[in-house]
Design a protein around this motif. Structure first.
Motif, PDB file in Angstrom:
ATOM      1  N   ARG A   1       0.832  -1.212   0.000  1.00 30.54           N
ATOM      2  CA  ARG A   1       0.000   0.000   0.000  1.00 30.54           C
ATOM      3  C   ARG A   1       0.863   1.256   0.000  1.00 30.54           C
ATOM      4  O   ARG A   1       0.541   2.242  -0.671  1.00 30.54           O
ATOM      5  N   VAL A   2       1.953   1.235   0.752  1.00 26.55           N
ATOM      6  CA  VAL A   2       2.854   2.385   0.767  1.00 26.55           C
ATOM      7  C   VAL A   2       3.504   2.565  -0.595  1.00 26.55           C
ATOM      8  O   VAL A   2       3.561   3.680  -1.142  1.00 26.55           O
ATOM      9  N   ARG A   3       3.984   1.489  -1.189  1.00 25.57           N
ATOM     10  CA  ARG A   3       4.645   1.600  -2.489  1.00 25.57           C
ATOM     11  C   ARG A   3       3.692   2.095  -3.569  1.00 25.57           C
ATOM     12  O   ARG A   3       4.079   2.855  -4.464  1.00 25.57           O
ATOM     13  N   ALA A   4       2.430   1.680  -3.504  1.00 28.84           N
ATOM     14  CA  ALA A   4       1.472   2.031  -4.561  1.00 28.84           C
ATOM     15  C   ALA A   4       1.223   3.526  -4.665  1.00 28.84           C
ATOM     16  O   ALA A   4       0.917   4.034  -5.746  1.00 28.84           O
ATOM     17  N   LEU A   5       1.368   4.256  -3.564  1.00 27.55           N
ATOM     18  CA  LEU A   5       1.055   5.685  -3.583  1.00 27.55           C
ATOM     19  C   LEU A   5       2.242   6.555  -3.985  1.00 27.55           C
ATOM     20  O   LEU A   5       2.111   7.766  -4.107  1.00 27.55           O
ATOM     21  N   ARG A   6       3.403   5.965  -4.167  1.00 26.46           N
ATOM     22  CA  ARG A   6       4.568   6.693  -4.683  1.00 26.46           C
ATOM     23  C   ARG A   6       4.862   7.934  -3.844  1.00 26.46           C
ATOM     24  O   ARG A   6       5.041   9.042  -4.382  1.00 26.46           O
ATOM     25  N   HIS A   7       4.920   7.759  -2.537  1.00 24.81           N
ATOM     26  CA  HIS A   7       5.270   8.875  -1.669  1.00 24.81           C
ATOM     27  C   HIS A   7       6.615   9.456  -2.123  1.00 24.81           C
ATOM     28  O   HIS A   7       7.444   8.754  -2.712  1.00 24.81           O
ATOM     29  N   ARG A   8       6.848  10.719  -1.831  1.00 25.40           N
ATOM     30  CA  ARG A   8       7.985  11.394  -2.438  1.00 25.40           C
ATOM     31  C   ARG A   8       8.825  12.156  -1.412  1.00 25.40           C
ATOM     32  O   ARG A   8       8.342  12.513  -0.336  1.00 25.40           O
ATOM     33  N   VAL A   9      10.071  12.396  -1.784  1.00 24.53           N
ATOM     34  CA  VAL A   9      10.994  13.169  -0.961  1.00 24.53           C
ATOM     35  C   VAL A   9      11.573  14.283  -1.828  1.00 24.53           C
ATOM     36  O   VAL A   9      12.123  14.019  -2.907  1.00 24.53           O
ATOM     37  N   GLU A  10      11.423  15.520  -1.360  1.00 23.67           N
ATOM     38  CA  GLU A  10      11.941  16.676  -2.087  1.00 23.67           C
ATOM     39  C   GLU A  10      13.411  16.913  -1.731  1.00 23.67           C
ATOM     40  O   GLU A  10      13.800  16.841  -0.573  1.00 23.67           O
ATOM     41  N   HIS A  11      14.207  17.183  -2.735  1.00 24.33           N
ATOM     42  CA  HIS A  11      15.615  17.570  -2.642  1.00 24.33           C
ATOM     43  C   HIS A  11      16.520  16.355  -2.425  1.00 24.33           C
ATOM     44  O   HIS A  11      17.379  16.097  -3.251  1.00 24.33           O
TER      45      HIS A  11
END
Length: 567
Positions: free
Chosen positions: A374-384
């Motif tokens: 479930r975490v991978r499916a939402l493609r959470h992101r990190v800036e910089h």
């Protein structure tokens, strides 16, 4: 321009948002044939023509086949490219449009040669804008000035004529302000980040920024936002990710931007709201603001230039100081778990190695709580994501985190004698922004500018990634170009866009460019190839010093948002 509809923000099919209202019928169903140029398409590396039907690419192919379309009479318009290059429009995955527009329309100190020049520019701006309730500027970088220091409060009071002045450092993580601006924030002297005679950081800075933005008139805000969108379109950007939040620009600014984008032609705007949540109800509230995700500048730390990025070891130029950590792993885990339960993308600003490690640890803990898939499916992101280690790179890959990065940072502050080396020491500075390692690990990249921190300049951004100041971190121009086109779309769950193939959204740019080449990220003498047998679409020569392409036309969903006739 149509901003994201509620369906586009909330509907997912294997991580893909639904089509926007614009794609659902916002453009007239005209058929346009572009011919006589070069079309950058994986569907045909030798394509010279393209057909667009309404808001979609219908066909890509050769000039001979284009004759058949024209002869059949099924084309409403023919665009003669006169040898121009057609590419997907760029996506800038991290912008601050109001601040960018304020720099474009007003006080931009990025080109100031020193303290005296900066103060002179402030005086001129104040004289030219007598009706503005607050003066807002950006871009000063004291490390490049002979004086080596920012302006004092007394100097700003004089230059601003006693008016409220909010002036951010180039990294936008600290600000020099006038006394009249401080007067708009009762109790600011008691907040974290306030020190007499020093620029504001941390909570004091956030409070000052909220006060400055709240004092802007609607007309001042709209003019700035419109100018930023126009500039983006003028440089071939068809989509931007606005990184807003309560401490960045405020809900009123965010709502005004989405409304403006919905009613005028221009780039698509995907809004992110950087506010931490702890339960799915709060996550849904953020969605109701019009945000695609609770992400962007949700800060786990600050910046290297302001010495607020959170480090595991002290700064080389300030012994004992390791910066500011705003979110620990527990807070990250709570946020990611709540967003995942609500089906909302999460994300964080993280630059220092301690902050990046906290984000990875927190996302991993959330995955243990709600499920890795479930975490991978939402493609959470990190800036910089600048100070990475082999362990955190592997964590990004494990958790399917998107790295939203800004190669122009390295171009501006990297190198053996740049600001990063002064802050960290040359050895640590060489580890920053390891794009090649990220791609080898399978971590998706989305490129952006963080405008106004660095300019809206997509080809310059691709060049900066391909010619990273640390050679082992370089990637091919093709990989960087993909990360600046498809990468931004993939970051919002769209795998069908950012590329010119049949069925894709008709978001493209037309360029005056020189010879096309294929560039690889190594030091071979035969570094550039135009061999047609490679079957690889070429790109403009991005060698440092070479002229970058000039945008002739930008089209979003089949509608021209910049430019006119070609040739």
């Amino acid at each position: 321009m149509t901003a994201q509809t509620p369906d586009a923000r909330t509907s997912h099919d294997a991580g893909r948002p639904a089509n926007s209202a614009r794609e659902a019928g916002g453009s007239a169903r005209r058929t346009v044939l572009l011919r006589g140029g070069t079309v950058h398409s994986p569907a045909d590396p030798f394509a010279t023509a393209m057909v667009v039907e309404g808001d979609r690419v219908a066909w890509v192919g050769s000039e001979g086949a284009a004759d058949g379309f024209a002869d059949a009479g099924g084309v409403d318009d023919v665009v003669h490219l006169e040898g121009a290059l057609v590419t997907p429009a760029f996506t800038d995955a991290h912008v601050h449009l109001t601040a960018t527009g304020l720099a474009l329309t007003g006080l931009d100190l990025s080109g100031a040669t020193g303290l005296a020049d900066a103060l002179a520019r402030i005086r001129a701006h104040a004289a030219a804008r007598p009706a503005d309730r607050v003066l807002i500027g950006q871009g000063y970088d004291e490390t490049a000035w002979p004086e080596g220091r920012p302006p004092t409060r007394a100097e700003l009071d004089e230059a601003a004529g006693g008016r409220p002045l909010y002036l951010t450092r180039v990294d936008v993580h600290s600000a020099a302000v006038s006394t009249a601006l401080l007067d708009l924030v009762p109790g600011i002297a008691g907040r974290d980040g306030f020190a007499a005679g020093e620029p504001l950081t941390s909570d004091a800075h956030h409070a000052a920024r909220r006060a400055a933005y709240a004092a802007m008139s609607p007309a001042q805000r709209a003019a700035a936002q419109g100018a930023a969108l126009d500039r983006a379109a003028a440089v071939g950007i068809g989509s931007v990710h606005e990184c807003a939040g309560p401490d960045v620009s405020g809900a009123e600014d965010f709502a005004a931007l989405l409304a403006l984008a919905a009613e005028r032609p221009g780039p698509r705007v995907t809004g992110y709201w950087g506010e931490a949540v702890t339960d799915p109800v709060d996550a849904r509230r953020i969605r109701d603001l019009g945000a695609f995700g609770a992400a962007g500048d949700l800060c786990a730390d600050g910046s290297l230039g302001s010495r607020t990025a959170h480090l595991t070891r002290p700064y080389a130029d300030r012994p004992g100081h390791r910066g500011n950590g705003y979110l620990d792993a527990d807070a990250v885990a709570a946020h990611v778990a709540a967003c995942t339960e609500a089906g909302l993308q999460a994300g964080f600003h993280a630059i220092g190695d301690a902050a990046v490690a906290a984000v990875v640890a927190g996302v991993r803990a959330a995955a243990e709580r709600v499920g890795l898939d479930r975490v991978r499916a939402l493609r959470h992101r990190v800036e910089h994501a600048e100070m990475l280690t082999p362990e955190t790179v592997a964590g990004f890959a494990e958790l399917a985190l998107t790295a939203s990065v800004q190669p122009a940072f390295d171009a501006a502050w990297g190198g053996e004698e740049g600001m990063y080396a002064r802050r960290l020491g040359a050895e640590r500075a060489r580890t920053l922004s390891p794009y090649a390692a990220l791609l080898r690990a399978g971590v998706p990249l989305a490129l952006g500018s963080d405008a106004p921190v660095t300019p809206l300049d997509p080809w310059g951004t691709v060049r900066a990634a391909a010619f990273h100041r640390t050679p082992e971190h370089r990637v091919s121009a093709r990989a960087a170009f993909t990360a600046h086109t498809r990468g931004g779309w993939r970051a919002v769950g769209r795998d069908d866009a950012g590329v010119l193939v049949p069925g894709a959204p008709a978001d493209y740019a037309v360029w005056a460019a020189g010879d096309l080449v294929v560039q690889v990220p190594d030091d071979r003498i035969a570094n550039w190839s135009t061999d047609p047998r490679s079957g690889t679409p070429g790109l403009p020569d991005l060698t440092p010093g070479a002229d970058l392409p000039v945008c002739l036309r930008t089209v979003v969903a089949g509608n021209t948002v910049h430019g006119g006739p070609i040739g």
